[in-house]
Design a protein around this motif. Structure first.
Motif, PDB file in Angstrom:
ATOM      1  N   LYS A   1       0.821  -1.227   0.000  1.00 49.09           N
ATOM      2  CA  LYS A   1       0.000   0.000   0.000  1.00 49.09           C
ATOM      3  C   LYS A   1       0.847   1.267   0.000  1.00 49.09           C
ATOM      4  CE  LYS A   1      -0.715  -0.303   5.040  1.00 49.09           C
ATOM      5  NZ  LYS A   1       0.336   0.635   5.407  1.00 49.09           N
ATOM      6  N   ASP A   2       2.082   1.166   0.499  1.00 56.10           N
ATOM      7  CA  ASP A   2       2.969   2.336   0.514  1.00 56.10           C
ATOM      8  C   ASP A   2       3.813   2.443  -0.751  1.00 56.10           C
ATOM      9  OD1 ASP A   2       2.123   3.120   3.062  1.00 56.10           O
ATOM     10  OD2 ASP A   2       3.542   1.751   4.030  1.00 56.10           O
ATOM     11  N   ASP A   3       3.626   1.513  -1.677  1.00 54.46           N
ATOM     12  CA  ASP A   3       4.413   1.488  -2.910  1.00 54.46           C
ATOM     13  C   ASP A   3       3.506   1.801  -4.096  1.00 54.46           C
ATOM     14  OD1 ASP A   3       6.594   1.191  -4.551  1.00 54.46           O
ATOM     15  OD2 ASP A   3       6.779  -0.980  -4.302  1.00 54.46           O
TER      16      ASP A   3
ATOM     17  N   LYS B   1      11.488   0.875  -1.589  1.00 57.48           N
ATOM     18  CA  LYS B   1      10.447   0.172  -0.842  1.00 57.48           C
ATOM     19  C   LYS B   1      10.707  -1.336  -0.853  1.00 57.48           C
ATOM     20  CE  LYS B   1       7.910   3.900  -0.165  1.00 57.48           C
ATOM     21  NZ  LYS B   1       7.635   4.441   1.191  1.00 57.48           N
TER      22      LYS B   1
END
Length: 532
Positions: A70-72, A133
């Protein structure tokens, strides 16, 4: 006919002919996955010079890069790839790579590939050098083998795909500017076969066997790039050879890869004095791009007059290491190295070729009917330095695009393949040459003068010596695989040296001591080699 067009003399009237819609040369991930993505109503032939299980892809340990967290995002993956490529990436190609990554991984899972998971459905992600990431999916530390095994098991069930093992692709057969098929040598019968096709896909991998120390298998002699060049294809970015920083350095084994994922899990590099050194070279330390880590190790080895450095992951417990890196743990232990207690001796070795057969995003070359994908191809996604774990992904993404291309290139039931018989008679002569000795000498020259750090003097020396060998064998009669591979190694060594001499700057994996700076004004461009 000139002796540098075909490696042997022949008359097509005297050679057995077989016809296929598509001929794929190479049985690594790029070749096999491409075959699976071609619609089942097309007849496909896969040629491989060893058994189908032997390829560079099988040895890939780390994993496959894909933005799933989700952070990528594909945008961040794009940014990291561009940065690692040091100004020479083709942005269109990179966007295709990162945006189509997830759907190809989904396809792999449908084929039965089992990646490591966290929980029931969430794929486990790790981080490798120059990635911002955690986006590397993996199957222990044998990702390449897991993917290859599953794809090969599936392709063997396909009625439209025939696999011809122990068959060496000698040359492409061309008429005018079009490729008509492949002239191949059957190793078991010592005979030649002409495989005619409207579409030939070169997925033969790279050419790191130009070097003495490499992570690549014996088959990585650049046969695809060489036969494409002889046929008139353009080769691009040949000067950019990636040296993997951490390859086991042991008297009995100097080719076993210690995956970048080990550093991704926190391992430190130490010189022979036990000192950490990477923070002195780059802000990302052990997770800097591969070219920077390899040069840092090279410098430390020179400063300390040693032949290796060490990788230290002794702060992780035995159980963790056995689970996360089972193959590496087992291999190191077989040489008396317990990586939970001992430092692992490592040194850089030739690993990956950023350059290859110039293609667009659909795998098309400048020769009609000839396509390329995987490490054999060069569409600009890697630029001057490949980002870790983008290689297996490249074979998937662009292999699939070629699979789709087949339908528009070949209209079933229409336009039968036209082929006119012809003969080749050159002035080749029999020569008494110690081929193994010549091959070893060229590998030593390439390692010493065209390796991690280069300069004009060394490159000129390498050029002169390799040209001597080139002139000695260019009119030699060739009778088998040993001869064919030697011709390919000499030709590619010649072209790599010429490209390295031409690029008078340092960029990515190409570092010139006499031109240590990057020069965007003059050299932010690709060097292309072709016979024309």
């Amino acid at each position: 006919m000139e002796t540098d067009r075909y490696l042997i003399d022949f008359d097509t009237k005297d050679i057995e002919k077989q016809c296929y819609d598509v001929v794929i040369i190479g049985s690594g991930i790029a070749g096999v996955y491409t075959a699976l993505e071609i619609p089942k109503d097309y007849n496909v032939l896969i040629l491989t010079k060893e058994t189908i299980e032997i390829s560079n892809s099988v040895l890939a340990q780390g994993g496959i890069a894909v933005s799933l967290d989700k952070d990528d995002s594909p945008g961040l993956h794009f940014k990291d790839t561009i940065k690692a490529g040091a100004g020479l990436c083709n942005e269109e190609s990179v966007w295709v790579l990162v945006n189509e990554a997830a759907q190809n991984i989904e396809t792999l899972c449908e084929y039965g590939v089992e990646f490591d998971k966290e929980g029931i459905n969430r794929l486990s992600l790790t981080r490798e050098g120059a990635h911002s990431k955690r986006r590397i999916i993996h199957a222990g530390d044998t990702t390449g083998k897991e993917v290859c095994d599953k794809l090969v098991s599936v392709v063997r069930t396909k009625e439209n795909v025939k696999i011809k093992e122990r068959t060496f692709a000698v040359d492409l057969i061309t008429e005018g500017d079009a490729c008509k098929g492949v002239l191949a040598y059957d190793e078991d019968t010592s005979s030649y076969i002409l495989y005619l096709s409207k579409m030939v896909i070169c997925a033969t991998g790279g050419f790191s066997k130009l070097y003495s120390y490499t992570t690549n298998p014996e088959v990585a002699t650049g046969d695809g790039a060489a036969l494409a060049y002889r046929a008139g294809a353009e080769l691009m970015d040949l000067e950019f050879i990636q040296f993997h920083p951490t390859v086991l350095f042991h008297p009995e084994n100097k080719s076993f890869l210690i995956s970048e994922a080990v550093r991704g899990e926190g391992a430190y590099l130490r010189n022979v004095n036990g000192e950490k050194f990477m923070p002195q070279y780059h802000e990302l330390a052990e997770l800097a791009p591969r070219d920077i880590v390899s040069r840092a190790i090279f410098n430390e080895m020179q400063k300390t007059k040693s032949s290796n450095v060490y990788l230290d992951i002794t702060f992780k417990d035995k159980e963790y290491l056995q689970k996360r890196f089972p193959k590496i743990y087992e291999t190191c232990l077989s040489y008396g190295i317990d990586m939970s207690k001992d430092y692992i001796p490592v040194a850089p070795a030739a690993h990956y070729c950023m350059g290859g057969i110039k293609t667009d995003i659909y795998g098309r070359t400048n020769i009609k009917g000839l396509y390329a994908c995987g490490e054999a191809a060069c569409n600009g996604i890697h630029g001057a330095n490949r980002l870790a774990s983008n290689s297996l992904l490249e074979g998937l993404v662009f292999g699939r695009k070629i699979g789709f291309e087949v339908q528009s290139v070949i209209k079933k039931g229409k336009e039968p393949l036209e082929f006119n018989d012809f003969s080749v008679k050159s002035k080749r002569v029999s020569k008494a040459i110690n081929k193994e000795e010549v091959k070893s000498e060229i590998q030593n020259i390439m390692t010493k003068y065209v390796g991690i750090i280069r300069d004009r003097g060394g490159l000129l020396y390498a050029k002169d010596k390799i040209n001597e060998y080139y002139n000695a064998v260019k009119d030699m009669e060739n009778h088998g695989i040993e001869d064919f591979e030697l011709q390919n190694i000499i030709l590619l060594s010649k072209l790599v040296v010429e490209s390295a001499l031409e690029r008078e700057e340092s960029r990515g994996a190409h570092y010139r001591m006499d031109f240590p700076e990057t020069n965007d004004v003059k050299w932010k461009k690709n060097i292309i080699k072709s016979k024309k």
